[in-house]
Motif scaffolding. Structure first.
Motif, PDB file in Angstrom:
ATOM      1  N   ASP B   1       0.855  -1.186   0.000  1.00  0.00           N
ATOM      2  CA  ASP B   1       0.000   0.000   0.000  1.00  0.00           C
ATOM      3  C   ASP B   1       0.892   1.237   0.000  1.00  0.00           C
ATOM      4  OD1 ASP B   1      -2.142   1.540   2.488  1.00  0.00           O
ATOM      5  OD2 ASP B   1      -1.968   1.870   0.341  1.00  0.00           O
ATOM      6  N   ALA B   2       0.855   2.013  -1.084  1.00  0.00           N
ATOM      7  CA  ALA B   2       1.719   3.186  -1.193  1.00  0.00           C
ATOM      8  C   ALA B   2       1.228   4.250  -0.240  1.00  0.00           C
ATOM      9  CB  ALA B   2       1.702   3.713  -2.622  1.00  0.00           C
ATOM     10  N   GLY B   3       2.187   4.903   0.413  1.00  0.00           N
ATOM     11  CA  GLY B   3       1.839   6.021   1.260  1.00  0.00           C
ATOM     12  C   GLY B   3       1.714   7.277   0.434  1.00  0.00           C
ATOM     13  N   VAL B   4       1.824   8.418   1.089  1.00  0.00           N
ATOM     14  CA  VAL B   4       1.759   9.703   0.405  1.00  0.00           C
ATOM     15  C   VAL B   4       3.060   9.908  -0.378  1.00  0.00           C
ATOM     16  CG1 VAL B   4       1.523  12.189   0.695  1.00  0.00           C
ATOM     17  CG2 VAL B   4       0.304  10.623   2.241  1.00  0.00           C
ATOM     18  N   THR B   5       2.934  10.239  -1.638  1.00  0.00           N
ATOM     19  CA  THR B   5       4.119  10.508  -2.444  1.00  0.00           C
ATOM     20  C   THR B   5       4.109  11.946  -2.926  1.00  0.00           C
ATOM     21  OG1 THR B   5       3.047   9.716  -4.461  1.00  0.00           O
ATOM     22  CG2 THR B   5       4.302   8.112  -3.186  1.00  0.00           C
ATOM     23  N   GLN B   6       5.297  12.526  -3.034  1.00  0.00           N
ATOM     24  CA  GLN B   6       5.429  13.902  -3.477  1.00  0.00           C
ATOM     25  C   GLN B   6       6.529  14.011  -4.526  1.00  0.00           C
ATOM     26  OE1 GLN B   6       5.151  15.614   0.994  1.00  0.00           O
ATOM     27  NE2 GLN B   6       5.179  17.214  -0.570  1.00  0.00           N
ATOM     28  N   SER B   7       6.334  14.945  -5.438  1.00  0.00           N
ATOM     29  CA  SER B   7       7.368  15.200  -6.443  1.00  0.00           C
ATOM     30  C   SER B   7       7.424  16.676  -6.785  1.00  0.00           C
ATOM     31  CB  SER B   7       7.085  14.377  -7.714  1.00  0.00           C
ATOM     32  OG  SER B   7       5.872  14.797  -8.302  1.00  0.00           O
ATOM     33  N   PRO B   8       8.615  17.184  -7.126  1.00  0.00           N
ATOM     34  CA  PRO B   8       9.892  16.493  -7.019  1.00  0.00           C
ATOM     35  C   PRO B   8      10.373  16.445  -5.568  1.00  0.00           C
ATOM     36  CG  PRO B   8      10.243  18.752  -7.689  1.00  0.00           C
ATOM     37  CD  PRO B   8       8.751  18.568  -7.583  1.00  0.00           C
ATOM     38  N   THR B  20       5.365  24.569  -9.167  1.00  0.00           N
ATOM     39  CA  THR B  20       4.253  23.649  -8.926  1.00  0.00           C
ATOM     40  C   THR B  20       4.779  22.388  -8.269  1.00  0.00           C
ATOM     41  OG1 THR B  20       2.981  24.466 -10.814  1.00  0.00           O
ATOM     42  CG2 THR B  20       2.420  22.287  -9.980  1.00  0.00           C
ATOM     43  N   LEU B  21       4.216  22.049  -7.137  1.00  0.00           N
ATOM     44  CA  LEU B  21       4.578  20.835  -6.420  1.00  0.00           C
ATOM     45  C   LEU B  21       3.398  19.874  -6.479  1.00  0.00           C
ATOM     46  CD1 LEU B  21       6.161  22.475  -3.234  1.00  0.00           C
ATOM     47  CD2 LEU B  21       7.191  22.085  -5.478  1.00  0.00           C
ATOM     48  N   ARG B  22       3.709  18.579  -6.500  1.00  0.00           N
ATOM     49  CA  ARG B  22       2.659  17.591  -6.687  1.00  0.00           C
ATOM     50  C   ARG B  22       2.602  16.580  -5.554  1.00  0.00           C
ATOM     51  NH1 ARG B  22       4.689  19.198 -11.492  1.00  0.00           N
ATOM     52  NH2 ARG B  22       3.141  19.842 -13.047  1.00  0.00           N
ATOM     53  N   CYS B  23       1.401  16.063  -5.325  1.00  0.00           N
ATOM     54  CA  CYS B  23       1.183  15.137  -4.216  1.00  0.00           C
ATOM     55  C   CYS B  23       0.150  14.090  -4.617  1.00  0.00           C
ATOM     56  CB  CYS B  23       0.685  15.904  -2.997  1.00  0.00           C
ATOM     57  SG  CYS B  23       0.123  14.877  -1.629  1.00  0.00           S
ATOM     58  N   SER B  24       0.465  12.841  -4.329  1.00  0.00           N
ATOM     59  CA  SER B  24      -0.510  11.764  -4.478  1.00  0.00           C
ATOM     60  C   SER B  24      -0.834  11.231  -3.091  1.00  0.00           C
ATOM     61  CB  SER B  24       0.050  10.639  -5.348  1.00  0.00           C
ATOM     62  OG  SER B  24       0.167  11.063  -6.677  1.00  0.00           O
ATOM     63  N   PRO B  25      -2.098  11.227  -2.713  1.00  0.00           N
ATOM     64  CA  PRO B  25      -2.457  10.815  -1.355  1.00  0.00           C
ATOM     65  C   PRO B  25      -2.309   9.316  -1.160  1.00  0.00           C
ATOM     66  CG  PRO B  25      -4.443  11.200  -2.637  1.00  0.00           C
ATOM     67  CD  PRO B  25      -3.289  11.609  -3.507  1.00  0.00           C
ATOM     68  N   LYS B  26      -2.312   8.920   0.072  1.00  0.00           N
ATOM     69  CA  LYS B  26      -2.324   7.502   0.431  1.00  0.00           C
ATOM     70  C   LYS B  26      -3.575   6.856  -0.168  1.00  0.00           C
ATOM     71  CE  LYS B  26      -2.595   4.706   4.687  1.00  0.00           C
ATOM     72  NZ  LYS B  26      -1.568   3.704   4.398  1.00  0.00           N
ATOM     73  N   SER B  27      -3.428   5.614  -0.591  1.00  0.00           N
ATOM     74  CA  SER B  27      -4.535   4.899  -1.204  1.00  0.00           C
ATOM     75  C   SER B  27      -5.754   4.909  -0.283  1.00  0.00           C
ATOM     76  CB  SER B  27      -4.100   3.455  -1.478  1.00  0.00           C
ATOM     77  OG  SER B  27      -5.166   2.709  -2.011  1.00  0.00           O
ATOM     78  N   GLY B  28      -6.895   5.296  -0.845  1.00  0.00           N
ATOM     79  CA  GLY B  28      -8.134   5.325  -0.072  1.00  0.00           C
ATOM     80  C   GLY B  28      -8.438   6.663   0.573  1.00  0.00           C
ATOM     81  N   HIS B  29      -7.471   7.585   0.538  1.00  0.00           N
ATOM     82  CA  HIS B  29      -7.678   8.906   1.136  1.00  0.00           C
ATOM     83  C   HIS B  29      -8.250   9.873   0.114  1.00  0.00           C
ATOM     84  CE1 HIS B  29      -4.742   8.486   4.778  1.00  0.00           C
ATOM     85  NE2 HIS B  29      -5.754   7.631   4.811  1.00  0.00           N
TER      86      HIS B  29
END
Lengths: 113, 112
Positions: B1-8, B20-29
């Motif tokens: 289960d991937a946690g919160v990811t950010q890039s760069p 611009t900064l990017r964020c993918s939330p934890k699965s299901g959030h």
């Protein structure tokens, strides 16, 4: 990794001893409090929380104490381990939830062998 | 289960530029919050997005704006960068606006 804080208050504790980290929060209306641990290069990690209708809550090896009279929060870590070395932040909320948290300045915990 | 990811993970910009900064939330959030952490300080709340709308905002100027996409991922935009914008930008996700926060590793922004 990232340096979380260069000039933070530091608590140095010997491995196996108990640690007590203190925090003075700012708003007497805050009703929810959280302790976070932040290791170098990582984001804050949830440790334990407590609501304002409680004065003590225990987790695994950790205890949080809340004194609303003097707006004071403490985190007690039992049998401190090298892996506990990190910066610890208290955070407060006015919403009863983890929305819109106000963080304290942090304390660096150094565990010596 | 991937946690919160950010890039760069790291970014260097000059004054006046935009980022611009990017964020993918934890699965299901479904809720994303952004925090700014200056060196030696605790994180400061910027804003929170839920159902693609800004729901709460901290004490940050309008130069800071954001967006949430239908897949719950989020962007933080900062215009007219100042030297004082140099910080670690943390994204945190939760299930619904009040749930426990899970933080990502952050994006280190340096403004020269």
């Amino acid at each position: 990794g990232e340096s979380v804080g260069l000039h933070l208050p530091t608590l140095s504790v010997q491995e196996g001893d108990n640690s007590i980290i203190n925090c003075a929060y700012s708003n007497s209306a805050s009703d929810y409090f959280i302790w976070y641990k932040q290791e170098s290069g990582k984001g804050p990690q949830f440790i334990i929380d407590i609501r304002s209708n409680m004065d003590k809550r225990q987790g695994q090896r950790v205890t949080v104490l809340l004194n609303k009279t003097v707006k004071h929060l403490s985190l007690q870590i039992a049998a401190t381990q090298p892996g506990d070395s990190a910066v610890y932040f208290c955070a407060e909320s006015l919403t009863g939830t983890a929305s819109k948290l106000t963080f304290g300045t942090g304390t660096r915990l150094q565990v010596t062998l | 289960d991937a946690g919160v990811t950010q890039s760069p993970t790291h970014l260097i910009k000059t004054r006046g530029q935009q980022v611009t900064l990017r964020c993918s939330p934890k699965s299901g959030h479904d809720t994303v919050s952004w925090y700014q952490q200056a060196l030696g300080q605790g994180p400061q709340f910027i804003f929170q997005y839920y159902e693609e709308e800004e729901r709460q905002r901290g004490n940050f100027p309008d130069r800071f704006s954001g967006h949430q996409f239908p897949n719950y991922s989020s962007e933080l935009n900062v215009n007219a960068l100042l030297l004082g914008d140099s910080a670690l930008y943390l994204c945190a996700s939760s299930l619904k606006a009040g749930g426990p926060l899970f933080f990502g590793p952050g994006t280190r922004l340096t403004v020269l």
